[in-house]
Design a protein around this motif. Sequence first.
Motif, PDB file in Angstrom:
ATOM      1  N   VAL A 159     -23.207  35.666 -10.007  1.00  0.00           N
ATOM      2  CA  VAL A 159     -22.658  35.991 -11.325  1.00  0.00           C
ATOM      3  C   VAL A 159     -21.298  35.319 -11.465  1.00  0.00           C
ATOM      4  O   VAL A 159     -20.477  35.369 -10.550  1.00  0.00           O
ATOM      5  N   GLU A 160     -21.068  34.714 -12.624  1.00  0.00           N
ATOM      6  CA  GLU A 160     -19.789  34.062 -12.908  1.00  0.00           C
ATOM      7  C   GLU A 160     -19.352  34.406 -14.327  1.00  0.00           C
ATOM      8  O   GLU A 160     -20.130  34.312 -15.266  1.00  0.00           O
ATOM      9  N   VAL A 161     -18.094  34.821 -14.455  1.00  0.00           N
ATOM     10  CA  VAL A 161     -17.561  35.145 -15.779  1.00  0.00           C
ATOM     11  C   VAL A 161     -17.277  33.847 -16.535  1.00  0.00           C
ATOM     12  O   VAL A 161     -16.743  32.899 -15.973  1.00  0.00           O
ATOM     13  N   VAL A 162     -17.658  33.832 -17.800  1.00  0.00           N
ATOM     14  CA  VAL A 162     -17.349  32.703 -18.682  1.00  0.00           C
ATOM     15  C   VAL A 162     -16.133  33.124 -19.500  1.00  0.00           C
ATOM     16  O   VAL A 162     -16.183  34.118 -20.221  1.00  0.00           O
ATOM     17  N   GLY A 163     -15.026  32.404 -19.364  1.00  0.00           N
ATOM     18  CA  GLY A 163     -13.787  32.785 -20.041  1.00  0.00           C
ATOM     19  C   GLY A 163     -13.004  33.747 -19.167  1.00  0.00           C
ATOM     20  O   GLY A 163     -13.129  33.754 -17.952  1.00  0.00           O
ATOM     21  N   SER A 164     -12.206  34.586 -19.806  1.00  0.00           N
ATOM     22  CA  SER A 164     -11.411  35.557 -19.051  1.00  0.00           C
ATOM     23  C   SER A 164     -11.828  36.968 -19.446  1.00  0.00           C
ATOM     24  O   SER A 164     -12.356  37.180 -20.535  1.00  0.00           O
ATOM     25  N   SER A 165     -11.590  37.901 -18.557  1.00  0.00           N
ATOM     26  CA  SER A 165     -12.039  39.267 -18.792  1.00  0.00           C
ATOM     27  C   SER A 165     -11.280  40.229 -17.879  1.00  0.00           C
ATOM     28  O   SER A 165     -10.849  39.851 -16.791  1.00  0.00           O
ATOM     29  N   ASP A 166     -11.166  41.483 -18.325  1.00  0.00           N
ATOM     30  CA  ASP A 166     -10.636  42.516 -17.437  1.00  0.00           C
ATOM     31  C   ASP A 166     -11.734  43.523 -17.077  1.00  0.00           C
ATOM     32  O   ASP A 166     -11.455  44.599 -16.570  1.00  0.00           O
ATOM     33  N   TRP A 167     -12.992  43.161 -17.334  1.00  0.00           N
ATOM     34  CA  TRP A 167     -14.113  43.990 -16.926  1.00  0.00           C
ATOM     35  C   TRP A 167     -14.197  43.961 -15.403  1.00  0.00           C
ATOM     36  O   TRP A 167     -13.670  43.062 -14.745  1.00  0.00           O
TER      37      TRP A 167
ATOM     38  N   GLU B  69     -31.785  44.099  -4.493  1.00  0.00           N
ATOM     39  CA  GLU B  69     -31.921  45.525  -4.197  1.00  0.00           C
ATOM     40  C   GLU B  69     -30.604  46.237  -3.890  1.00  0.00           C
ATOM     41  O   GLU B  69     -30.610  47.337  -3.368  1.00  0.00           O
ATOM     42  N   THR B  70     -29.454  45.626  -4.232  1.00  0.00           N
ATOM     43  CA  THR B  70     -28.152  46.269  -4.055  1.00  0.00           C
ATOM     44  C   THR B  70     -27.764  46.978  -5.346  1.00  0.00           C
ATOM     45  O   THR B  70     -27.698  46.344  -6.404  1.00  0.00           O
ATOM     46  N   PHE B  71     -27.537  48.278  -5.277  1.00  0.00           N
ATOM     47  CA  PHE B  71     -27.107  49.000  -6.465  1.00  0.00           C
ATOM     48  C   PHE B  71     -25.737  48.488  -6.893  1.00  0.00           C
ATOM     49  O   PHE B  71     -24.855  48.240  -6.063  1.00  0.00           O
ATOM     50  N   HIS B  72     -25.570  48.321  -8.205  1.00  0.00           N
ATOM     51  CA  HIS B  72     -24.299  47.850  -8.752  1.00  0.00           C
ATOM     52  C   HIS B  72     -24.209  48.234 -10.224  1.00  0.00           C
ATOM     53  O   HIS B  72     -25.206  48.614 -10.838  1.00  0.00           O
ATOM     54  N   ARG B  73     -22.996  48.144 -10.758  1.00  0.00           N
ATOM     55  CA  ARG B  73     -22.779  48.429 -12.173  1.00  0.00           C
ATOM     56  C   ARG B  73     -21.592  47.622 -12.667  1.00  0.00           C
ATOM     57  O   ARG B  73     -20.712  47.222 -11.901  1.00  0.00           O
ATOM     58  N   VAL B  74     -21.593  47.397 -13.970  1.00  0.00           N
ATOM     59  CA  VAL B  74     -20.466  46.752 -14.647  1.00  0.00           C
ATOM     60  C   VAL B  74     -19.609  47.866 -15.243  1.00  0.00           C
ATOM     61  O   VAL B  74     -20.132  48.860 -15.749  1.00  0.00           O
ATOM     62  N   ILE B  75     -18.291  47.713 -15.163  1.00  0.00           N
ATOM     63  CA  ILE B  75     -17.363  48.697 -15.725  1.00  0.00           C
ATOM     64  C   ILE B  75     -16.650  48.035 -16.902  1.00  0.00           C
ATOM     65  O   ILE B  75     -16.031  46.976 -16.750  1.00  0.00           O
ATOM     66  N   LYS B  76     -16.736  48.687 -18.040  1.00  0.00           N
ATOM     67  CA  LYS B  76     -16.214  48.135 -19.292  1.00  0.00           C
ATOM     68  C   LYS B  76     -14.713  47.898 -19.254  1.00  0.00           C
ATOM     69  O   LYS B  76     -13.943  48.731 -18.771  1.00  0.00           O
ATOM     70  N   GLY B  77     -14.327  46.740 -19.786  1.00  0.00           N
ATOM     71  CA  GLY B  77     -12.923  46.412 -19.992  1.00  0.00           C
ATOM     72  C   GLY B  77     -12.692  46.266 -21.485  1.00  0.00           C
ATOM     73  O   GLY B  77     -13.424  46.824 -22.300  1.00  0.00           O
ATOM     74  N   SER B  78     -11.708  45.490 -21.850  1.00  0.00           N
ATOM     75  CA  SER B  78     -11.440  45.267 -23.271  1.00  0.00           C
ATOM     76  C   SER B  78     -12.084  43.950 -23.703  1.00  0.00           C
ATOM     77  O   SER B  78     -12.261  43.035 -22.906  1.00  0.00           O
ATOM     78  N   GLY B  79     -12.434  43.886 -24.953  1.00  0.00           N
ATOM     79  CA  GLY B  79     -13.042  42.677 -25.492  1.00  0.00           C
ATOM     80  C   GLY B  79     -14.474  42.492 -25.031  1.00  0.00           C
ATOM     81  O   GLY B  79     -15.063  43.338 -24.365  1.00  0.00           O
ATOM     82  N   GLU B  80     -15.031  41.360 -25.389  1.00  0.00           N
ATOM     83  CA  GLU B  80     -16.399  41.002 -25.072  1.00  0.00           C
ATOM     84  C   GLU B  80     -16.459  40.424 -23.650  1.00  0.00           C
ATOM     85  O   GLU B  80     -15.511  39.806 -23.186  1.00  0.00           O
ATOM     86  N   LEU B  81     -17.576  40.627 -22.963  1.00  0.00           N
ATOM     87  CA  LEU B  81     -17.788  40.048 -21.644  1.00  0.00           C
ATOM     88  C   LEU B  81     -18.919  39.039 -21.720  1.00  0.00           C
ATOM     89  O   LEU B  81     -20.008  39.356 -22.214  1.00  0.00           O
TER      90      LEU B  81
END
Length: 87
Positions: free
Chosen positions: A39-47, A68-80
């Motif tokens: 996974v790679e972020v496109v742009g900048s983010s604080d997520w 099979e690794t449990f994971h989650r995304v945690i919301k930041g500001s703006g769009e991700l």
Amino acid sequence: MKKLPFTEKEEDGFYIRTFDENIDHHDLEWHRDKEDRLVEVVGSSDWMIQLDNELPIKLEGKIFIPKETFHRVIKGSGELNIKIKKY
């Protein structure tokens, strides 16, 4: 079928996902995938992302998520926007 919390398009062998800034954080659930992912972020983010039994880390650079690794995304500001390579 439950609605996914992102929109997705395929581009040159990658999956480009967009998480809207107005998404409810309750929609970002723990889950696991059937394949390894890079996974790679496109742009900048604080997520953030959190893998099972680890502390959350900022979504930046490239992050490998083993299948099979449990994971989650945690919301930041703006769009991700993220780019995913499935293996």
